[in-house]
Structure formats: C-alpha cells, structure tokens
Design an enzyme around this catalytic site. Structure first.
Site, short mmCIF file in Angstrom:
data_model
loop_
_atom_site.label_atom_id
_atom_site.label_comp_id
_atom_site.label_asym_id
_atom_site.label_seq_id
_atom_site.Cartn_x
_atom_site.Cartn_y
_atom_site.Cartn_z
N HIS A 74 0.76 -1.77 -0.20
CA HIS A 74 0.06 -0.18 0.05
C HIS A 74 0.64 1.05 0.21
O HIS A 74 1.60 0.94 0.24
CB HIS A 74 -1.17 -0.18 1.41
CG HIS A 74 0.06 0.05 2.41
ND1 HIS A 74 0.33 -1.26 2.99
CD2 HIS A 74 0.27 0.50 3.21
CE1 HIS A 74 0.66 -0.86 4.02
NE2 HIS A 74 0.91 -0.15 4.42
N CYS A 190 1.41 1.96 12.20
CA CYS A 190 2.77 1.99 11.56
C CYS A 190 3.01 2.82 10.32
O CYS A 190 2.28 4.17 10.45
CB CYS A 190 2.25 0.65 10.06
SG CYS A 190 0.57 1.28 8.81
#
Length: 642
Positions: A74, A190
């Site tokens: 991603h 993250c």
C-alpha cells in the site's frame, strides 16, 4: 474506531476491473507491477512509476507480507489520482518476504491519494480488519468469479461495519479470575497508517475478546490518533502494548510495563502479546531510558536501521526544510523587483521587495538554524530538549557559526538534557512535575548556551576571520586557482561564515572594479542546489521522497543564487554530500575565471544574466559544476531506506 462514512464503501474502491482472479506474476516485483497496471488501467493513477516508487519505499520499511497467505502492499502518494484497491489471487503462492516465510496467495494493493480524507482511510482500514477473519480469507481463495468476490466483500462489510469497540466479549479462556479483571491498553501504528495499524488493532481486539480480557486500543493512522488513551486508562492498565513501526508518544507510559514490538507482531502474535502483558513480562518504561525496544526487534531490524545520529539529524532537517523552501522562494521573488530593491537607500527601492526580503531573509532564514538545532535536540531528549536546542541554534546563527554550528548545538542541547534526566532520576517523586517545567529548561538552556558561547562560537569566529584575511591576501594570484578556492568556499558551509567570507571578498572586488571573482563566486554558489536538484531527478533511489520533492524547489533556489537550498541535503548526509558540493562548485568557479566571465551585480543568479560578461561561457561553467556535483553525489551516496 470511529464509524465509517456511509457514503464511501469498499465497493467504491474495488471493482470488477481491479480484480485479477488468477495472477500471472511469479515474483514479488512482478505481482506489484501487475496490480499497479490494473489500477492504472482503471484510471486510478497519475503515474505507474510514482506508484511503484511509493510502494517500494513502504516495502523498504518492512514487508507488507503479513503472513497467513496475505500481502497488502500500500501507499499514500501523489501518484494516485483516485483512491482504489486492486485484488489478485495466486493459487501457487508468491514469496513476499512474509514474517512466517510462507508464500502469499491473497494480494490487496491499496492506493490512497496524498490528501486522502478520513472516510477513505477508514474504509481502507476496514478491509484490513476483514482479512483478519480466517473463514473470510478461505472463502476468498475459493471464489470462482469476480462477482462472487465482490458479493462476499460487500456482505462482510455490511456485517462488521461499526462493530469495532473497546468492550471485550465473554468467552471461554484459560485465564484465572484476577487476569480476567485485568485491563490492558495498546497503541498500534505503522509508517503509512493505512493497513497494518488497523490490522494489529483488530487482531489484538479479537483475541482479547476470545480470552475475556478488557482492552483499549489507540490507533495512530493516517487520519490521526483515534480512540486516544486517557491518563485514567493508562493508570488503570496492567501493562501497555506498543505495536508500532514509527514513533509514538511514550512519556505518558512512564512507570508502566511496556511491551514494544513491530506492528506486524501485533497482527501475528496477538495472543502471545496479551499473555505477556497479563504477566507483566516486559521492562518498566522510563523516559530517561532510551533502550526500551525489545532486543529481538533490534536484531531483526539491525541491518536496515539507520544510525541513531542520522535519525536525530533527519528530525532536524525535515522540520527545517519548510523554512529553507518558503524563505528561499520569497527572497527570489524579492529580486524580481531589482537586486537592491529591498534597500531603502537605493534608487530601485520598492516597498514590496523590502517586505518580501524581511519575511524571507529577515525571518524565515534566521529561524532556519534554531529550528534545525531545536528538533535535533528534541529527537534526542523529547520535548525537554527542544528549548535548549533552539537557544543553542540561535547562538550559532547570531555568532556566525552557521548551520554546522546549529548541528553541534542540536546534539549538545539534546545530550545535555538526556544527561540531566539521568542526573535527576533519583529526585523525590514529589518533584516529578517540576522536571519538565523548571529543571530541564533551566539547566538545559544554561549549560547549552554557555558551552556554545564560550567554547564553540569564538573558535569558529576566529577561524572565519583568519580565513577571510588569507583569502584577501591572495587576490592577485593565479585567477583559476582563486576561482577554484572561492568556489570551494561557497559550497563548504552554504551561507555560513566561510561562504560569507568568500561572498564579502567578491563584493570588495566589485568595489575595486574587479568583476571576475564575484562571477566565479555566484556561479559556485548556484551550483550546490542545482547539482542536488539534478541528482534527485536522475538518481532518485539515493534520496528520500521528501528530498526528491525538495529537489524540485532547489532548481528555483539554485537559479536564484540561494546556496542555502542545498543545506537540507548536506545536513542529512554531510560526509558524502558536502565533498561533492565542494568539488562541483570548485569546477564552476575555476571555469568561470578561466573563461574570463565578469559580474558587476552582487546578487541575482540567472536573473542578472544580461549584465554578465561572456554569458554563454558562464552558463557552461555552471552546467559543468552542476553535472560534476550530481555525478559525485550519485557515486558517494548509498541508496536510502525510508
């Protein structure tokens, strides 16, 4: 987690056109290319190359192969035109560097725009939660058509939307009564904040529900902090789990058992982490202690982790960058009214030019060095280091120590406060509240300021004076050698005392009617930002995404003779970048003198090209220096790991 915006669903992002029921790819790189191509063909991307670059930058941080046969590459990038999701299935499986070293079969590529709104980000996060359901994953693997896949996802989304909560379910577990009454808090984060943040939160929440454990989870995603832990939550907690691959606010956990692991561990080993938290199997966190990360995590990341020095330096550089870019461009605009239009005593004076110069040069550029130092110190010692670092940086700028002095001030202020934290660690608990508000700023500013004033500033000033005298005495020597020396000086500290010594010498030569030295000085001063801008264009793998964006602005700064545009790059990697700049600028300065170029204007860059003697040769000298700089940077710098 907050409820999703009802108007945006996964079906808005994943369509039949972005599903590949059987991937042709056999390798990790091939599957990335195949899914990127699918998104591009569906009109979701501005640039395939930009998307691939952003995806690889995320992979460099840690693999998005999370185990259990799943990979979720991603990125959040300007290369994405419209948010989208591409799905691909590989029956044979593809090695994706997963934590469990098993091949991945299910691939979801998430493409988020650079300015993705909260509704989009939470919708993408919901997909990550879906994949934590083993039964759902199995059904996806068995699906025969795109329509069946879309129907399953739509049904699953409707099933779980809005069901994420802090409450734990009652279930069978092997915990005793005391453990069931315990409360655990957690933070997940993250770097991208799209997938892993929420997958770790979902895994911990689900397993806690199965075990009958009360848990509250704070997520630090792209949309900001959600479900923030309160001081009461932390106080009541048995232990804290931090599953994160980026910095989170840690000082609030002082005195609590903190189990700190990579975010992927929160996804794969949720049950183990919860048991460790219940048994308080972890170190007690103290803000004075820097080594609170789990040893096994350090070892796993050791080969990829940047040095601590680099981490602190980059914190200062990244926060300084807006001052360099914004201030530099404002100064360049001021020159458009005339080189001396900001001077009230000059016939070309213009009030707007003075306003622009006051804002760009008088404010933004003067704040640049204190900000650099302040954020370096803050990286080392958290918030208590900021004030001493800022003060030290201000002294560096005021005394002519330049940006190198600012770097010294930042590390000095940070480590002074780190030392104070250790020294004050044994003070009575009743004085704990006085430390950040009184003791750290008082002694930190005092010690840092005194060392900068009495130890660092004077030697730098003395060296600067000696260098200026030496330079002036060799003004009648060999012209080319003089150009090489002046060029090297312009690049040595980029706006600092040595740079200013060369610049002042050039102005003095103009006053004496000798226009050649200053031509060499300006050519050499333009070369560092232009060389780095060219390097970021030609050798992208050697720079971070932030540096590549700054490179675009460096073209404008270089053309405007604003050497400071190279400072962020030099500060981030001085050992490799500064020698490249010095050699490139020396080439530009030497060639300018060799070609006999002259410059009667003290400033202006390419805006004053019409008044330069031998303008075409002058451009050739700048081009040669720029190319040399870019090639040397590529030769010396290592590829970055973002």
């Amino acid at each position: 987690m907050s409820k999703l915006n009802e108007e945006i669903r996964i079906r808005d992002l994943l369509t039949a056109d972005t599903i590949v029921t059987r991937l042709a790819a056999k390798t990790k790189d091939e599957v990335l290319d195949e899914l990127i191509a699918v998104l591009d063909q569906d009109g979701r991307l501005n640039s395939r190359e930009g998307m691939k670059e952003a995806i690889l930058a995320r992979e460099a941080l840690s693999s998005t192969g999370i185990g259990e046969g799943i990979a979720i590459p991603h990125a959040k990038t300007a290369a994405v035109k419209r948010p989208g999701i591409a799905y691909g299935f590989s029956p044979e499986g593809i090695d994706f560097d997963a934590l469990d070293q098993q091949p991945a079969h299910l691939f979801f590529m998430i493409a988020a725009t650079e300015d993705a709104n909260q509704a989009h980000l939470e919708t993408l996060a919901l997909l990550s939660q879906m994949l934590m359901d083993e039964t759902f994953r199995q059904k996806l693997a068995e699906a025969k058509s795109k329509e069946e896949i879309l129907e399953m996802i739509t049904r699953k989304e409707a099933e779980i939307k809005g069901e994420y909560s802090e409450a734990s379910a009652n279930g069978e577990s092997d915990l005793d009564a005391d453990q069931k009454e315990a409360k655990i808090v957690a933070v997940t984060a993250c770097p991208t904040g799209i997938a892993h943040t929420y997958m770790a939160a979902e895994a911990l929440q689900k397993k806690a529900s199965e075990l009958g454990i009360t848990i509250k989870i704070e997520t630090n995603g792209s949309g900001g902090v959600k479900n923030r832990l309160t001081s009461k939550d932390i106080e009541e907690a048995t232990a804290v789990i931090v599953a994160a691959d980026k910095q989170v606010e840690m000082d609030r956990f002082a005195g609590k058992v903190v189990i700190s692991v990579p975010v992927a561990e929160g996804i794969r080993n949720a049950e183990s982490l919860l048991h460790r938290a219940l048994k308080q199997e972890g170190p007690v966190y103290h803000p004075e202690t820097v080594a609170h990360k789990e040893n096994e995590y350090k070892e796993a990341k050791k080969d990829k982790k940047q040095p601590v020095f680099y981490k602190h330096l980059m914190n200062g550089v990244s926060n300084m960058l807006p001052f360099v870019v914004g201030g530099g461009i404002i100064i360049a605009i001021s020159f458009m009214f005339g080189i001396k239009a900001a001077d009230p005593n000059d016939p070309s004076y213009h009030a707007l030019a003075k306003l622009l110069m006051d804002i760009g040069g008088g404010a933004a550029f003067k704040l640049m060095i204190p900000v650099l130092a302040g954020f370096i110190a803050m990286s080392i010692a958290d918030r208590p280091g900021f004030a001493p670092g800022m003060v030290g940086g201000f002294i560096a700028g005021a005394t002519g120590a330049g940006f190198l002095g600012g770097i010294i001030a930042g590390f000095l202020g940070g480590y002074v406060v780190a030392g104070l934290k250790r020294a004050f660690a044994r003070l009575p608990q009743t004085l704990e509240g006085l430390k950040p508000m009184l003791l750290y700023p008082l002694f930190g500013i005092l010690i840092t300021g005194a060392v900068m004033t009495y130890v660092i500033a004077d030697p730098v000033a003395a060296a600067n004076t000696a260098l200026g005298n030496w330079l002036e005495n060799m003004g009648q020597g060999n012209a080319v050698i003089l150009g090489i020396i002046l060029g090297a000086m312009m690049a040595f500290d980029m706006g600092g005392p040595i740079n200013k010594a060369a610049f002042t010498f050039g102005i003095a030569m103009i006053a004496d009617g000798n226009y050649a030295p200053h031509a060499a000085i300006m050519a050499a001063g333009m070369t560092p930002p232009l060389g780095l801008a060219l390097a970021t264009t030609l050798f992208k793998k050697k720079f971070t995404e932030e540096e590549r964006q700054a490179g675009k602005t460096a073209y404008v700064l270089g053309a405007s003779f604003i050497t400071e545009g190279a400072i962020p790059f030099a500060a981030a990697d001085p050992g490799r970048v500064i020698p490249s700049l010095i050699i490139g600028s020396a080439v530009a300065g030497g060639l300018s003198m060799f070609f006999g170029c002259t410059l009667p204007a003290p400033h202006g860059g390419l805006f004053v090209l019409p008044v330069i003697g031998h303008p075409w040769y002058y451009l050739l000298a700048i081009l040669a220096g720029t190319l040399v700089t870019a090639l040397l940077v590529n030769l010396l710098k290592k590829e970055v790991i973002e």
